[in-house]
Write a protein that holds these residues in place. Structure first.
Motif, PDB file in Angstrom:
ATOM      1  N   ASN A  62      41.483  55.681  33.948  1.00  0.00           N
ATOM      2  CA  ASN A  62      41.884  54.577  32.907  1.00  0.00           C
ATOM      3  C   ASN A  62      41.443  53.191  33.339  1.00  0.00           C
ATOM      4  OD1 ASN A  62      43.695  56.524  31.932  1.00  0.00           O
ATOM      5  ND2 ASN A  62      45.268  55.612  33.104  1.00  0.00           N
ATOM      6  N   TYR A  63      40.083  53.406  34.028  1.00  0.00           N
ATOM      7  CA  TYR A  63      39.341  52.098  34.158  1.00  0.00           C
ATOM      8  C   TYR A  63      37.887  52.364  33.505  1.00  0.00           C
ATOM      9  CZ  TYR A  63      42.232  49.242  36.937  1.00  0.00           C
ATOM     10  OH  TYR A  63      43.467  48.312  37.198  1.00  0.00           O
ATOM     11  N   LEU A  64      37.165  51.457  33.042  1.00  0.00           N
ATOM     12  CA  LEU A  64      35.959  51.474  32.828  1.00  0.00           C
ATOM     13  C   LEU A  64      35.062  50.786  34.021  1.00  0.00           C
ATOM     14  CD1 LEU A  64      33.490  51.969  30.728  1.00  0.00           C
ATOM     15  CD2 LEU A  64      33.844  49.855  29.800  1.00  0.00           C
ATOM     16  N   HIS A  65      34.056  51.455  34.719  1.00  0.00           N
ATOM     17  CA  HIS A  65      33.392  50.832  35.840  1.00  0.00           C
ATOM     18  C   HIS A  65      31.742  50.953  35.209  1.00  0.00           C
ATOM     19  CE1 HIS A  65      36.691  51.898  38.201  1.00  0.00           C
ATOM     20  NE2 HIS A  65      36.775  53.105  37.698  1.00  0.00           N
ATOM     21  N   LEU A  66      31.365  49.755  35.949  1.00  0.00           N
ATOM     22  CA  LEU A  66      30.042  49.400  35.644  1.00  0.00           C
ATOM     23  C   LEU A  66      29.489  49.351  37.224  1.00  0.00           C
ATOM     24  CD1 LEU A  66      27.205  48.512  34.314  1.00  0.00           C
ATOM     25  CD2 LEU A  66      27.980  46.406  34.168  1.00  0.00           C
ATOM     26  N   ILE A  67      28.499  49.800  37.542  1.00  0.00           N
ATOM     27  CA  ILE A  67      28.017  49.569  39.084  1.00  0.00           C
ATOM     28  C   ILE A  67      26.419  49.710  38.842  1.00  0.00           C
ATOM     29  CG2 ILE A  67      27.511  50.529  41.201  1.00  0.00           C
ATOM     30  CD1 ILE A  67      30.175  52.133  40.898  1.00  0.00           C
ATOM     31  N   VAL A  68      25.856  48.504  39.290  1.00  0.00           N
ATOM     32  CA  VAL A  68      24.392  48.372  39.247  1.00  0.00           C
ATOM     33  C   VAL A  68      24.078  48.067  40.897  1.00  0.00           C
ATOM     34  CG1 VAL A  68      22.560  46.846  38.543  1.00  0.00           C
ATOM     35  CG2 VAL A  68      24.487  47.036  37.070  1.00  0.00           C
ATOM     36  N   ASN A  69      23.301  49.018  41.300  1.00  0.00           N
ATOM     37  CA  ASN A  69      22.800  49.021  42.514  1.00  0.00           C
ATOM     38  C   ASN A  69      21.400  49.199  42.879  1.00  0.00           C
ATOM     39  OD1 ASN A  69      22.917  49.493  45.189  1.00  0.00           O
ATOM     40  ND2 ASN A  69      24.023  51.463  45.150  1.00  0.00           N
ATOM     41  N   ASP A  70      20.836  48.496  43.597  1.00  0.00           N
ATOM     42  CA  ASP A  70      19.302  48.099  43.932  1.00  0.00           C
ATOM     43  C   ASP A  70      19.111  48.300  45.519  1.00  0.00           C
ATOM     44  OD1 ASP A  70      18.767  45.665  45.445  1.00  0.00           O
ATOM     45  OD2 ASP A  70      19.970  44.927  43.764  1.00  0.00           O
ATOM     46  N   ASP A  71      17.804  48.942  45.640  1.00  0.00           N
ATOM     47  CA  ASP A  71      17.518  49.226  46.983  1.00  0.00           C
ATOM     48  C   ASP A  71      16.576  47.986  47.758  1.00  0.00           C
ATOM     49  OD1 ASP A  71      15.203  49.568  45.543  1.00  0.00           O
ATOM     50  OD2 ASP A  71      14.881  51.599  46.624  1.00  0.00           O
ATOM     51  N   GLY A  72      16.868  46.896  47.181  1.00  0.00           N
ATOM     52  CA  GLY A  72      15.899  45.574  47.616  1.00  0.00           C
ATOM     53  C   GLY A  72      16.223  45.120  48.845  1.00  0.00           C
ATOM     54  N   LYS A  73      15.917  43.934  49.148  1.00  0.00           N
ATOM     55  CA  LYS A  73      15.885  43.320  50.328  1.00  0.00           C
ATOM     56  C   LYS A  73      17.446  42.768  50.476  1.00  0.00           C
ATOM     57  CE  LYS A  73      13.848  39.043  48.332  1.00  0.00           C
ATOM     58  NZ  LYS A  73      12.774  38.117  48.763  1.00  0.00           N
ATOM     59  N   GLY A  74      17.985  42.645  49.507  1.00  0.00           N
ATOM     60  CA  GLY A  74      19.565  42.017  49.814  1.00  0.00           C
ATOM     61  C   GLY A  74      19.531  40.803  50.267  1.00  0.00           C
ATOM     62  N   PHE A  75      20.874  40.296  50.492  1.00  0.00           N
ATOM     63  CA  PHE A  75      20.938  38.931  50.995  1.00  0.00           C
ATOM     64  C   PHE A  75      22.291  38.732  51.705  1.00  0.00           C
ATOM     65  CE2 PHE A  75      22.965  39.224  46.657  1.00  0.00           C
ATOM     66  CZ  PHE A  75      23.911  38.465  46.807  1.00  0.00           C
ATOM     67  N   ARG A  76      22.518  37.718  52.324  1.00  0.00           N
ATOM     68  CA  ARG A  76      23.836  37.261  53.307  1.00  0.00           C
ATOM     69  C   ARG A  76      24.912  36.651  51.927  1.00  0.00           C
ATOM     70  NH1 ARG A  76      24.839  37.864  58.090  1.00  0.00           N
ATOM     71  NH2 ARG A  76      22.583  37.869  58.679  1.00  0.00           N
ATOM     72  N   ILE A  77      25.853  37.337  52.083  1.00  0.00           N
ATOM     73  CA  ILE A  77      27.126  36.837  51.042  1.00  0.00           C
ATOM     74  C   ILE A  77      27.912  35.851  52.010  1.00  0.00           C
ATOM     75  CG2 ILE A  77      29.041  37.328  49.542  1.00  0.00           C
ATOM     76  CD1 ILE A  77      27.785  39.954  49.026  1.00  0.00           C
ATOM     77  N   HIS A  78      27.921  34.610  51.487  1.00  0.00           N
ATOM     78  CA  HIS A  78      28.747  33.575  52.024  1.00  0.00           C
ATOM     79  C   HIS A  78      29.933  33.601  51.461  1.00  0.00           C
ATOM     80  CE1 HIS A  78      24.875  31.595  53.235  1.00  0.00           C
ATOM     81  NE2 HIS A  78      24.548  31.652  52.064  1.00  0.00           N
ATOM     82  N   ARG A  79      31.225  33.783  52.722  1.00  0.00           N
ATOM     83  CA  ARG A  79      32.418  33.834  52.233  1.00  0.00           C
ATOM     84  C   ARG A  79      33.255  32.658  52.277  1.00  0.00           C
ATOM     85  NH1 ARG A  79      32.535  38.674  50.630  1.00  0.00           N
ATOM     86  NH2 ARG A  79      31.369  40.447  51.940  1.00  0.00           N
ATOM     87  N   SER A  80      32.752  31.592  53.013  1.00  0.00           N
ATOM     88  CA  SER A  80      33.623  30.322  52.936  1.00  0.00           C
ATOM     89  C   SER A  80      32.964  29.390  51.704  1.00  0.00           C
ATOM     90  CB  SER A  80      33.485  29.686  54.078  1.00  0.00           C
ATOM     91  OG  SER A  80      31.901  29.221  54.431  1.00  0.00           O
TER      92      SER A  80
END
Length: 504
Positions: free
Chosen positions: A427-445
């Motif tokens: 009962n959920y509509l899911h969208l997932i976009v995935n790439d194999d690129g260089k990525g980055f660091r996600i800032h949590r604060s």
């Protein structure tokens, strides 16, 4: 409330301390008595254990003397001459043990044990009486052993005189050893009786101490505690009345606080709903404006450019003999074609007509298909949805998030492959976009996030919130990026299918 505080008068405190001192003194006295009783009992028990061990050796000494006499008699019998050497060896062994035990008994020690028993004067006197018979018995055994060793053969062995002397000393030796054993027994019984008497005296002292503690300490303390308990009961009654009043006030305060909380929450929810509604209207206005601009680009500028292209082509046909003019017109025609294509791309990005005409699945599929064919980046689209139409806001929101995620990956990630998954589950509509690129660091604060803001991620998060979706992004350097949106939604009459499109 103030009248409940001081229930016990201050004058009772010295008496309490006095009772505590008396009680502790009585306990210490009882503990000392019990300790003395335990120490005396342990010492007496140890002495009696030592006495029993010596007593046991003394009793065994009589048995050894009888065995020695029996073996000597066997040594003189003609029928035992074949076992002459064996009997002689056993006599030597028994005699050595006999001498050792007698020495230890006389000294009050036990071989192999840390025992040192101080024999009483009565026991020492009896040992003095025993000594002549012991010496005679011992000399007879020694003389017999010596004669047996000197005899060339058993037939030549003869010790009638020594044997007679041995038999004369055996009976007095046994009698005197019995007297010593009986003396040990009498002394043991006397010590047991003494220990019992000491224990009884300590018991009487302990009982008197308990009576003293009960009469002079516990009885006054109980009387005083009874008065304190009466005061405490009265104070408890007053406290209960006050508590009932406080509970009533507290209940009223809780109800008021709950009402205030409900009103604040309702106001906050109303503000959030209004903010969400305003944002929704703003996004809807943006989408309408995009749609209008797309239509104007497509119907206005696009048609005008198409007309220009047709006029240029017609003019090109009339200049077939002019080589240089034809070449310039060809360049102009290509430029106009590129302008038309770019106008179409801009129009499609502003508002793809396939989204409004056919729905979300064809629009996302076209987003993957319209990627530059000459690029080395593959865009693959997976779905298990049919062409069922969804709510307009859901279709626009999901498409814009997918468009933003693909655009960010193409601009920044340098990937080799981008995968778009659009499916319905639980009962959920899911969208997932995935790439194999260089990525980055996600800032949590918030502090780190403020240094390098990402408007694209913020827009995707806001669009997901507007359609009640959950937005999540995960990435790490050299690990690629994954954008996931989950929207609570139940499809009616869903026909599950799975398609794969390679748009590379």
């Amino acid at each position: 409330m103030s009248e409940v505080v001081n229930v016990i008068p201050q004058t009772s405190q010295p008496s309490a301390r006095h009772f505590n001192r008396l009680f502790l003194t009585t306990l210490v006295f009882i503990a000392v008595l019990l300790t003395v009783a335990e120490v005396v009992t342990q010492l007496q028990t140890r002495r009696e254990a030592e006495r029993v061990m010596v007593f046991k050796m003394a009793s065994a000494q009589r048995h050894h003397s009888q065995r020695l006499v029996s073996k000597v008699l066997q040594l003189t019998r003609p029928a035992e001459r074949l076992n002459f050497q064996n009997n002689l060896s056993e006599i030597k062994k028994l005699f050595a043990q006999f001498e050792t035990n007698h020495l230890h008994i006389e000294q009050g020690t036990v071989p192999g044990f840390p025992v040192m028993l101080h024999n009483s004067d009565s026991v020492r006197i009896r040992f003095q009486i025993l000594k002549p018979f012991y010496l005679g018995f011992r000399e007879s055994i020694q003389r017999i052993i010596q004669l047996a060793d000197q005899a060339p053969n058993p037939e030549k062995f003869s010790a009638e005189v020594d044997l007679t002397r041995l038999m004369q000393n055996e009976k007095p030796f046994l009698d005197k050893m019995d007297d010593i054993v009986q003396q040990y027994t009498r002394e043991t019984l006397e010590n047991v009786e003494q220990t019992r008497l000491i224990g009884f005296v300590i018991y009487l002292f302990t009982l008197l101490a308990l009576v003293f503690a009960g009469w002079f300490i516990l009885r006054p303390a109980v009387n005083k505690f009874e008065g304190v308990i009466v005061q405490l009961v009265e104070a408890e009654t007053r406290t209960a009345t006050t508590n009932r009043k406080l509970l009533s006030l507290n209940r009223a305060l809780k109800e008021t606080r709950q009402q205030l909380f409900d009103a604040t929450r309702k106001q906050y929810q109303q503000q959030m709903d209004e903010q969400k509604l305003r944002t929704s209207y703003l996004v809807a206005g943006q989408e309408e404006e995009r749609k209008r601009l797309s239509r104007e680009l497509h119907d206005g500028i696009g048609q005008m450019l198409t007309a220009i292209k047709l006029q240029v082509e017609s003019f090109e046909k009339s200049l077939t003999n002019e080589t240089k003019g034809t070449k310039n017109l060809t360049v102009l025609k290509n430029l106009i074609s590129q302008t038309i294509q770019e106008t179409r791309n801009v129009s499609n990005n502003l508002m793809p007509t396939v989204l409004s005409d056919f729905g979300l699945v064809p629009a996302v599929k076209m987003l993957a298909d319209t990627h530059d064919k000459d690029s080395k980046i593959d865009i693959i689209f997976h779905t298990n949805l049919s062409n069922t139409r969804l709510d307009k806001s859901v279709e626009i929101g999901v498409y814009r998030i997918a468009q933003e995620a693909v655009s960010n990956a193409l601009r920044h990630a340098e990937p080799h492959q981008i995968t778009i998954d659009l499916f319905e589950k639980d009962n959920y509509l899911h969208l997932i976009v995935n790439d194999d690129g260089k990525g980055f660091r996600i800032h949590r604060s918030r502090k780190e996030d403020s240094k390098r803001p990402s408007q694209g991620i913020h827009n995707m998060n806001e669009r997901a919130a507007l359609i009640n979706g959950k937005f999540k992004i995960s990435s790490a350097p050299d690990k690629g990026t994954k954008v996931q949106v989950s929207i609570p939604f139940k499809l009616a009459h869903q026909e599950y299918e799975y398609t794969q499109v390679d748009a590379g």
